[in-house]
Design a protein around this motif. Structure first.
Motif, PDB file in Angstrom:
ATOM      1  N   THR A 241      -8.647   4.219   4.139  1.00 28.86           N
ATOM      2  CA  THR A 241      -7.294   4.587   4.516  1.00 28.86           C
ATOM      3  C   THR A 241      -6.347   3.436   4.274  1.00 28.86           C
ATOM      4  OG1 THR A 241      -8.258   5.915   6.238  1.00 28.86           O
ATOM      5  CG2 THR A 241      -5.894   5.625   6.357  1.00 28.86           C
ATOM      6  N   ASN A 242      -6.697   2.306   4.596  1.00 32.77           N
ATOM      7  CA  ASN A 242      -5.847   1.144   4.381  1.00 32.77           C
ATOM      8  C   ASN A 242      -5.510   0.971   2.917  1.00 32.77           C
ATOM      9  OD1 ASN A 242      -5.252   0.228   6.895  1.00 32.77           O
ATOM     10  ND2 ASN A 242      -7.038  -1.105   7.089  1.00 32.77           N
ATOM     11  N   ILE A 243      -6.465   0.995   2.093  1.00 34.97           N
ATOM     12  CA  ILE A 243      -6.250   0.831   0.652  1.00 34.97           C
ATOM     13  C   ILE A 243      -5.263   1.895   0.156  1.00 34.97           C
ATOM     14  CG2 ILE A 243      -7.342   1.067  -1.626  1.00 34.97           C
ATOM     15  CD1 ILE A 243      -9.869  -0.134  -0.347  1.00 34.97           C
ATOM     16  N   GLU A 244      -5.559   3.044   0.569  1.00 33.44           N
ATOM     17  CA  GLU A 244      -4.725   4.168   0.147  1.00 33.44           C
ATOM     18  C   GLU A 244      -3.291   3.967   0.592  1.00 33.44           C
ATOM     19  OE1 GLU A 244      -5.198   8.579  -1.049  1.00 33.44           O
ATOM     20  OE2 GLU A 244      -6.134   6.672  -1.589  1.00 33.44           O
ATOM     21  N   LEU A 245      -3.106   3.562   1.811  1.00 26.67           N
ATOM     22  CA  LEU A 245      -1.804   3.387   2.435  1.00 26.67           C
ATOM     23  C   LEU A 245      -0.987   2.354   1.688  1.00 26.67           C
ATOM     24  CD1 LEU A 245      -0.703   4.902   4.873  1.00 26.67           C
ATOM     25  CD2 LEU A 245      -1.167   2.872   6.272  1.00 26.67           C
ATOM     26  N   GLN A 246      -1.604   1.225   1.378  1.00 27.10           N
ATOM     27  CA  GLN A 246      -0.893   0.158   0.685  1.00 27.10           C
ATOM     28  C   GLN A 246      -0.397   0.637  -0.665  1.00 27.10           C
ATOM     29  OE1 GLN A 246      -3.658  -3.141   0.578  1.00 27.10           O
ATOM     30  NE2 GLN A 246      -3.398  -3.513   2.821  1.00 27.10           N
TER      31      GLN A 246
ATOM     32  N   LYS B 231       0.183   3.679  -1.633  1.00 29.14           N
ATOM     33  CA  LYS B 231       1.205   4.712  -1.487  1.00 29.14           C
ATOM     34  C   LYS B 231       2.552   4.076  -1.166  1.00 29.14           C
ATOM     35  CE  LYS B 231      -1.393   8.567  -1.392  1.00 29.14           C
ATOM     36  NZ  LYS B 231      -1.384   9.668  -2.300  1.00 29.14           N
ATOM     37  N   SER B 232       2.545   3.104  -0.304  1.00 24.09           N
ATOM     38  CA  SER B 232       3.801   2.502   0.125  1.00 24.09           C
ATOM     39  C   SER B 232       4.446   1.756  -1.033  1.00 24.09           C
ATOM     40  CB  SER B 232       3.541   1.661   1.373  1.00 24.09           C
ATOM     41  OG  SER B 232       3.652   0.334   1.199  1.00 24.09           O
ATOM     42  N   LYS B 233       3.643   1.109  -1.866  1.00 22.22           N
ATOM     43  CA  LYS B 233       4.181   0.455  -3.059  1.00 22.22           C
ATOM     44  C   LYS B 233       4.901   1.461  -3.956  1.00 22.22           C
ATOM     45  CE  LYS B 233       1.068  -3.392  -3.904  1.00 22.22           C
ATOM     46  NZ  LYS B 233      -0.214  -3.638  -4.567  1.00 22.22           N
ATOM     47  N   ARG B 234       4.231   2.620  -4.122  1.00 26.10           N
ATOM     48  CA  ARG B 234       4.803   3.623  -5.016  1.00 26.10           C
ATOM     49  C   ARG B 234       6.068   4.227  -4.441  1.00 26.10           C
ATOM     50  NH1 ARG B 234      -0.111   7.372  -6.680  1.00 26.10           N
ATOM     51  NH2 ARG B 234       1.526   8.734  -7.496  1.00 26.10           N
ATOM     52  N   LEU B 235       6.116   4.336  -3.152  1.00 28.08           N
ATOM     53  CA  LEU B 235       7.278   4.861  -2.486  1.00 28.08           C
ATOM     54  C   LEU B 235       8.472   3.956  -2.690  1.00 28.08           C
ATOM     55  CD1 LEU B 235       8.374   7.083  -0.606  1.00 28.08           C
ATOM     56  CD2 LEU B 235       7.784   5.597   1.320  1.00 28.08           C
TER      57      LEU B 235
END
Lengths: 81, 493
Positions: free
Chosen positions: B429-434, B436-440
């Motif tokens: 989840t952490n990896i995914e979150l980071q 995603k937030s970059k792409r956002l």
């Protein structure tokens, strides 16, 4: 009305009833069965009239009288000329 | 004055005895009036029992006694009748015993045609008054007589005329009663003939004529006089057999013509009256026969036509049913409505009935239902009870098989598994979150650059109406509020 036998009827009686029967048939409204009965009656009446007409004798007789001019009850045939 | 007549020579008047002078007178009268003709009017008439006929002959002033003795009566041309103008021929005689005289008449005649006609008229009136000519007594002549009685002279042409005419028209049997048709005997013989025919009993069919003809050829009034006599007239009127009178020519009228049931102008005419023309009747009968046959044929034709007509219908039942079918349809259309009405009516009816029934009936029904329900409830409870027991024992059996330790062991290993999975999950989840937030961040930068807001930063503004951007002056609606958006906010115009 007392029924007179057709065979007892006079010519006029038979003739007038025959006309009546025909009149009744001609006026129409006669049920089939009645029309046949009427026809038969008419035929019988016609026969009676015919008989009366065909019955045509012509005998001529003379009453024989006594001296006082009364009938003796005898008759003589008269020769027709 | 001498009281006693003595034989006195001085007088030359001879003396008679009564019988002497009567005889003298008698011989004088009878000598002088041995054959005289006297004209006068008949006065009273009296027929003595002896058969002698006594009557008066009179004029305005005088009366002459007259007698016709029994033996002479039948020789008179006329029977004396009061009021009749006559000429009487005979001799005058006297009755010395009564100092009377009289005319013994052996010939009596009517004094001239005028007097005869006057007498006839008078006789006619009398007979009329006595009812011998009454119309209501006239009998009907049979249409076709069976036997015709003819009262006439057997010698004359009259009979053969009648027979010929009968033969031409309708030959019939004829019986002739011979009579004298002229003179004094005529009236008597004709009367006897009428009586004689009537005396034949009705039962003797074929012998009793059903119509009579009294016939005579033409002649003078005197020749026909017998048919004017009262005795004949009365006999004719009284006959029960209908009578046709046929006397003389058309212009001759006798008194029996009035009494007869029909007067024929001539003997031949009598034959025409007494029978119809046979061939005409035959023709009439033929035409009636034809009519009869025609009409019966027609009647049957009509019936046959009708039968055919009806039969056609039988072949096409739909035509026969057309009208009933229409009716059915219209009835069917009306049916539901009618049914509703009917139901409503019934409901009203039944409600009123129910109102009466409700309390009692319902109570009964309820009781029955209650009982039923109770019965069912009881049995269901029993059933459930037994089911529960059964399940429980099964459950108990299973429970024994489940041990605590086994359960604990299972639980521990499950917890371990769960923890490992949790760790793995949080890492991922952490990896995914980071990422995603970059792409956002990147996307939002891009969006910002592209947005009209950067244009607003550069000093442009946007006009809004109803949250729609107005890009043309034609879209401006005066009545609506217009909003202008600047870089630092919106301004309501």
């Amino acid at each position: 009305m007392t029924e007179i036998l057709v065979s007892e009827m006079s010519f006029e009686e038979a003739m007038s009833e025959l006309e009546e029967v025909i009149g009744q048939l001609e006026r129409g409204n006669v049920p089939l069965e009645d029309s046949i009965k009427l026809y038969e009656r008419g035929a019988e009446l016609k026969k009676r009239c015919e008989k009366k007409l065909m019955d045509a004798e012509e005998k001529v007789q003379k009453i024989t009288l006594d001296k006082d001019g009364n009938s003796t009850g005898a008759v003589t045939e008269i020769e027709r000329k | 004055m001498k009281l006693i007549d003595e034989d006195d020579k001085s007088r030359n008047v001879p003396e008679y005895g009564v019988s002497e002078i009567s005889a003298s007178i008698k011989s004088l009268i009878e000598g002088e009036f041995s054959r005289v003709r006297v004209r006068g009017e008949i006065g009273r008439v009296f027929t003595a029992r002896s058969g002698h006929l006594y009557y008066d002959i009179k004029d305005e002033k005088s009366v002459l006694a007259a007698v016709t003795f029994k033996g002479q009566v039948s020789g008179l041309a006329i029977v004396p009748e009061e009021g009749l103008e006559v000429t009487a021929t005979g001799k005058v005689t006297s009755f010395g015993s009564q100092s009377k005289y009289q005319l013994i008449v052996d010939d009596l005649k009517v004094a001239g045609i005028g007097a005869l006609m006057a007498m006839l008229e008078k006789r006619k009136e009398t007979l009329q008054k006595e009812g011998f000519f009454n119309e209501e007594n006239k009998k009907r002549i049979p249409y076709i007589p069976n036997l015709i009685g003819v009262i006439t002279s057997p010698q004359g042409a009259v009979l053969s005329d009648i027979l010929h005419r009968l033969r031409d028209r309708f030959p019939r049997n004829v019986v002739v009663w011979p009579v004298t048709v002229q003179g004094e005997k005529c009236a008597v013989e004709v009367s006897k003939a009428i009586r004689g025919f009537n005396a034949i009993p009705v039962s003797k069919r074929g012998y009793r004529p059903d119509v009579l003809i009294i016939a005579r050829g033409g002649g003078s009034i005197e020749d026909l006089w017998g048919f004017n006599e009262e005795v004949v007239v009365k006999e004719v009127a009284n006959s029960s057999i209908p009578i046709i009178s046929a006397i003389g020519h058309e212009t001759d009228t006798t008194l029996i013509d009035y009494a007869a049931d029909i007067r024929a102008p001539t003997p031949s005419a009598a034959a025409e009256i007494v029978v119809p023309v046979r061939v005409n009747l035959l023709a009439e009968l033929r035409s009636l026969e034809a009519r009869l046959i025609n009409v019966i044929a027609k009647v049957h034709e009509v019936k046959a036509e009708r039968l055919t007509y009806l039969f056609r219908f039988l072949n096409r039942p739909e035509e026969l049913l057309a009208s009933p079918s229409d009716k059915l349809q219209s009835i069917s259309l009306r049916m539901p409505k009618a049914l509703n009405y009917a139901i409503q009516a019934k409901r009203l009816n039944s409600e009123s009935i129910m109102a009466g029934l409700r309390s009692n009936l319902l109570k009964n029904v309820m009781t029955i239902a209650q009982n039923l329900f109770d019965d069912h409830f009881q049995s269901i409870r029993r059933l459930i009870g037994s089911q529960v027991k059964l399940k429980r024992s099964t459950f108990d059996g299973i429970g024994v098989r489940l041990s605590n330790q086994k359960l604990k062991k299972n639980l521990e290993s499950a917890e371990e598994k769960l923890e490992a999975l949790n760790k793995k999950l949080s890492f991922l989840t952490n990896i995914e979150l980071q990422e995603k937030s970059k792409r956002l961040q990147y996307k939002s930068q891009l969006l910002n650059n592209l947005s009209y807001r950067t244009t607003l930063e550069r000093g442009y503004s946007v006009v809004w109406i109803d949250e729609k951007i107005i890009s043309s002056k034609f879209n401006i609606k005066k009545e609506k509020d217009m909003v202008i958006e600047f870089k630092d906010g919106k301004y309501l115009l």
